[in-house]
Each structure stands twice: as C-alpha cells, then as structure tokens.
Design a protein around this motif. Structure first.
Motif, short mmCIF file in Angstrom:
data_model
loop_
_atom_site.label_atom_id
_atom_site.label_comp_id
_atom_site.label_asym_id
_atom_site.label_seq_id
_atom_site.Cartn_x
_atom_site.Cartn_y
_atom_site.Cartn_z
N ALA A 81 0.83 -1.21 0.00
CA ALA A 81 0.00 0.00 0.00
C ALA A 81 0.87 1.26 0.00
O ALA A 81 0.55 2.24 -0.64
CB ALA A 81 -0.93 0.00 1.22
N ILE A 104 -7.64 -0.81 -4.78
CA ILE A 104 -7.56 -2.20 -4.32
C ILE A 104 -7.68 -2.29 -2.79
O ILE A 104 -8.34 -3.17 -2.27
CB ILE A 104 -6.21 -2.84 -4.76
CG1 ILE A 104 -6.14 -2.94 -6.28
CG2 ILE A 104 -5.99 -4.19 -4.09
CD1 ILE A 104 -6.68 -4.19 -6.89
N PHE A 105 -7.05 -1.34 -2.10
CA PHE A 105 -7.04 -1.45 -0.64
C PHE A 105 -8.25 -0.81 0.04
O PHE A 105 -8.48 -1.03 1.22
CB PHE A 105 -5.75 -0.88 -0.06
CG PHE A 105 -4.57 -1.79 -0.28
CD1 PHE A 105 -4.57 -3.07 0.25
CD2 PHE A 105 -3.49 -1.40 -1.05
CE1 PHE A 105 -3.50 -3.94 0.03
CE2 PHE A 105 -2.42 -2.25 -1.27
CZ PHE A 105 -2.43 -3.52 -0.74
N THR A 106 -8.99 0.03 -0.69
CA THR A 106 -10.18 0.60 -0.06
C THR A 106 -11.46 -0.01 -0.61
O THR A 106 -12.44 -0.11 0.10
CB THR A 106 -10.26 2.13 -0.25
OG1 THR A 106 -10.25 2.42 -1.64
CG2 THR A 106 -9.09 2.82 0.42
N ASN A 107 -11.41 -0.44 -1.85
CA ASN A 107 -12.65 -0.93 -2.45
C ASN A 107 -12.38 -1.96 -3.54
O ASN A 107 -12.64 -1.71 -4.72
CB ASN A 107 -13.40 0.29 -3.03
CG ASN A 107 -14.85 -0.04 -3.32
OD1 ASN A 107 -15.34 -1.12 -2.98
ND2 ASN A 107 -15.54 0.88 -3.96
N PRO A 108 -11.85 -3.12 -3.16
CA PRO A 108 -11.53 -4.14 -4.16
C PRO A 108 -12.81 -4.66 -4.82
O PRO A 108 -13.86 -4.69 -4.19
CB PRO A 108 -10.84 -5.24 -3.35
CG PRO A 108 -11.32 -5.05 -1.96
CD PRO A 108 -11.56 -3.58 -1.79
N LYS A 119 -10.71 -9.03 -1.55
CA LYS A 119 -11.19 -8.44 -0.30
C LYS A 119 -10.88 -9.37 0.88
O LYS A 119 -10.35 -8.95 1.90
CB LYS A 119 -12.69 -8.18 -0.37
CG LYS A 119 -13.22 -7.43 0.82
CD LYS A 119 -14.74 -7.45 0.88
CE LYS A 119 -15.21 -8.78 1.44
NZ LYS A 119 -16.68 -8.84 1.57
N ILE A 167 -7.02 -9.27 1.61
CA ILE A 167 -6.43 -8.06 2.20
C ILE A 167 -7.05 -7.70 3.55
O ILE A 167 -6.43 -6.99 4.32
CB ILE A 167 -6.49 -6.84 1.24
CG1 ILE A 167 -7.92 -6.44 0.96
CG2 ILE A 167 -5.71 -7.09 -0.02
CD1 ILE A 167 -8.02 -5.13 0.22
#
Lengths: 241, 269
Positions: B228, B251-255, B261, B264
C-alpha cells in the motif's frame, strides 16, 4: 440485502469490530429515545422529565468518546483494509453524528420548561408525529449499519422527504399563528426551533444512511435534493399562496 | 460479485499514457505437469511501482522470475505465452540472457552481497558488461549508483571494506546499488525488506519511491501495508491466477473481487 462477511482469521479482530458496532447501535438507540422522550415531555408538559433528558446527554457524549477510542485503536492495531476500513471510518463519523442528534434532543428538552408556562399552541400537534418519523429514521439507519443492509439504508434516505414536509407545513402554520396574535410569538418561536431540530435530525439520519451505504457497497449514492423550502417562505408570500 | 480471474484477452495496466516497458500476454508456467501460473497478462510501466501480492504459492514470485527469465534456471520449469521488453520478445533466441538480466535487474529477499569490497560489489557488473573502460569512469558509476541507492554517505569513506560487513539494511541497499550500476530499465524486487528492521525497511521504501519514474519497478511483498505504501498499481494473485489488478488506492479501499477483499482484510482461508 444484509451482507455478513466471513470471519477474520484473527478472531479478536472480529470481536473488536463487533464491540464497536454494538456500541454504535446502542448510541443510536439512545439518541432516538432522547428525541422521543424530549417531545413526550413537551406534550405531557412535564418539565422534570425534560430535565432528565438534558442530564442524560452526558452519557451519549461519553459513549461517543468510547467509540472514538475503540475505532482509533482498531485503526492503529489492526490496520483495517477495504470494507473493514470503510466500516471503521463510518463508525467514527456516525458516532459524531449521533452525538449531534443527542444535542438536538437536549435542545428540545431545554425548551420544555418555557413552553409549559404558555398555553398550548394549535399547530404543535404535528410535532409528535414528526418526532416519530425522525426517530424511526435514526433507528432504521442504525439497523442498516449493524446489519450492513444497503437497501434499508437507501430507504431511510428516501424517507427524509416526509420529515421535511412536516417541517414546511409547520413553518407556515406557526408563521400565520404568530401574525394572528403577538402572545403566540414566544411559544411559536420555541416550537419553530424544535421543528427545525427535528428536521435536522432527519438530515443527520440521512447522512448516517449515506455513510452506511458507502461502507457496505463502496459506492456513493447521488446527492439527494433538499426538501426544506422554508428558506424562501415569507409571511406575505405565504398569504398569497 | 463475479470472481472471475483476468483472462488473457484483456491485459491489466494497458491504459497508461506511457508506452509500457514490459508486456506479458497469457503467461503460463509449468513445473512438470503442475501449472503454477495460469495465463497472466499485464503491462509494466516506468511511471508506476507495481506490487504483486497474494498468499504463498499463488504464483507471484514465479511470475516475477519470468520477467528476466530466471525460471530458465529452474529444472523442469516451462514458460508459455509472450513477454516483451520494449516490444521485443525476451524469449527470442537472439536475445542475450545475460544482457536481459542486466536490463531487468533483480533484488532478492536476503541481501546477497559478493564477499568482496563495497566498491567491487557495485563495480562488478559495469566491468563485466564493459560499461566503463577507465578507472575514473568506473568510480563515477560506483558513486552514482551508491548515491541513488541512498548508501553513499554511509560508505564513501570505507569503499574498500567488505560488503558483507555492512548491516542488513545497508547490504540490501548495496544490492540495489549493484543492480542500478549496470543501468537497468526494470528492477524486480522479491520481498526486498522482509529481512530488515522497520527503519531499514522505511529507507528501502523511500528509495523505491525515489527510483520510481527512472526504472520500472516491480515488487513482490507479503506485507500488505508495504504494498500500500510503495506501489501505485497492485496485482493480486491467487492459485496461479491474477485475480485483480488496479490502482493501489482502489484495491485497498474498495476491491472489486471478493477473493481480493478476503485476502487483504485477513479473512482468507
């Protein structure tokens, strides 16, 4: 449709999220009760009950601090990602909004002693109904949060219109009432503030629902158009209508 | 949610304004009969640091090793599909593998300096590739490489000391300097900071950020926070498929894929 994600490999992470979620749920329940009881005290002309509502606001403030402490700890210790991150951030924001709703409850309750001194005002009968609608919005927005239910969140957003309609109608009536008799001005002005507070409660419940919707789906819903039209209402225009 | 893996038809990362430095199309790797990588297509650009994440055995390191043909050295490994560097197929028989590995450098998990002086560690590559003929020229390359690797100030007065006498973090930066010295275009990093303490790790991450734009950087990491922090693009691998590729922030907030999901957020398995 509620979405319950599968458990985390680290169970204590789930426990912490559950703890935060249930605290937010409790806060929502309490804020809704504060609104209902303040309006209840108003209509029973019970200044003592109103004072209790005012006093209980401190509990809600303490709960907000606890929610913030929990959320910050989770962010620091768990480094949440994706839907977890969205949920923790939503919890932080929602707890602040609930605290604000509590303040409106307190503000309504504070006006009760003055209003019990004056004669009851006709248009005010709309207020309990408006309070019920606003409280139900808070309850459902928080249910949507606890159950991760995006559909329910969307429904709550749509219901704000109803509270706004109550407010518009009450605003016009109270304006007319004040013009009829200057003795009505003091209680009417207080009722106007109470109505405005309830209208704001509806807005805040809508905000919570928006946060829940984003937390669950990762998508923002398009901005709703405000239905509070009182900014352009004048007494004269009101009569011409 | 549709949990389909990326197919060979739509390569990931192909929309950048800049021409990709490397392109991979439908890359498959077999270890004997076992298909370790099941058709990966991706573009690697110089403007972004690309991170490969995924659980052990997902194929991310296998794919990384394809990019400079390190799998050639693995017995029984077979690579299918096409990989191009600046549009040229790296499996072309005319492609000099030694030259390829100079252009596509690699930094490994464990710092592996040669048991030679700090100077020679960096000078080795330029010497064998004939990048410098005179001593002052070589000195210049060594200094510039050590500077770019953020190590110069710490070692400039002891270039004759053994590279293995440096701390772990310094050794890793020495290895990065060594990779930089031969003027690569792509730097592959396989868990470059996993053996380092947090401060040495932060220096490597800062270095990666400084090197971005000059070199196309691909990093494999198990540390999600690291991915990230250092990357702009992330590819998530699972069971030999590239499940999702996208902007790191997204990817890290809204995959989009539920497997991404679950991985992570720590719900995998």
């Amino acid at each position: 449709m509620p979405q319950q994600p599968t458990a985390h490999t680290v169970k204590s992470f789930d426990e912490e999220i559950d703890q935060l979620r249930s605290l937010i749920g409790q806060m929502g329940g309490m804020a809704g009760a504060q609104i209902s009881e303040a309006v209840d005290a108003l209509f029973r002309r019970d200044a003592e009950a109103a004072l209790k509502v005012v006093a209980r606001d401190a509990e809600l403030d303490a709960m907000e601090q606890e929610a913030e402490r929990l959320a910050v700890a989770i962010i620091a210790l768990r480094a949440p990602m994706a839907d977890d991150l969205r949920e923790i951030v939503a919890a932080l924001k929602i707890s602040a909004v609930i605290e604000r709703i509590g303040d409106y409850g307190k503000n309504i309750a504070k006006r009760v002693p003055v209003l019990t001194q004056a004669a009851p005002i006709g248009p005010s009968v709309i207020i309990p109904e408006m309070a019920r609608a606003a409280s139900a919005m808070i309850r459902d927005a928080l249910d949507a949060y606890v159950d991760r239910d995006a559909d329910l969140a969307r429904q709550v957003m749509e219901r704000d219109q109803q509270v706004d309609d109550f407010y518009n109608s009450l605003f016009r009536s109270l304006l007319t009432y004040m013009m009829e008799n200057p003795h009505h001005i003091t209680p009417s002005a207080h009722l106007l503030f109470i109505a405005k507070n309830l209208e704001r409660v509806g807005d805040h419940a809508t905000n919570i629902a928006e946060m829940v919707y984003f937390s669950v789906t990762g998508q923002h819903l398009a901005e709703r158009t405000k239905a509070d039209r009182t900014t352009s209402i004048t007494a004269a225009a009101d009569e011409e209508d | 949610m549709n949990d389909q893996a990326f197919s060979s038809v739509a390569p990931a990362g192909g929309t950048g304004a800049e021409k990709p430095k490397m392109t991979a199309r439908d890359v498959r790797v077999f270890y004997g009969a076992f298909e370790a990588l099941k058709g990966v297509s991706i573009d690697i650009s110089t403007e972004n640091v690309t991170a490969f994440i995924g659980p052990s055995g997902c194929g991310k390191s296998t794919f990384l090793r394809c990019l400079n043909r390190m799998n050639d050295t693995v017995a029984g490994a077979r690579v299918e599909g096409s990989i191009a560097l600046d549009g040229r197929d790296i499996h072309d028989p005319a492609m000099d593998v030694v030259q390829l590995r100079a252009r596509v450098g690699m930094v490994f998990q464990k710092p592996n300096p040669f048991p030679k002086s700090i100077y020679d560690n960096v000078a080795y590559g330029p010497r064998i590739h004939g990048l410098a003929t005179k001593k002052p020229e070589l000195d210049g390359i060594v200094e510039q490489s050590l500077r770019r690797a953020g190590l110069w100030d710490e070692v400039k007065d002891r270039l004759a000391d053994s590279g293995t006498a440096l701390s772990g973090g310094q050794q890793q930066r020495l290895c990065i300097a060594r990779a930089i010295a031969v003027n690569p275009e792509v730097i592959l990093m396989d868990e470059p900071a996993s053996a380092l303490d947090p401060i040495a790790t932060a220096r490597i991450e800062e270095l990666i950020d400084e090197l971005r734009g000059r070199y196309a950087i691909v990093i494999v990491t198990h540390n999600m926070q690291q991915a990230a922090r250092v990357s702009q693009k992330v590819a998530f691998f699972h069971l030999g498929n590239m499940v999702e590729y996208g902007d790191t922030r997204e990817i890290f907030t809204n995959p989009k894929q539920s497997r991404t999901k679950d991985y992570i957020t720590g719900r995998y398995g």
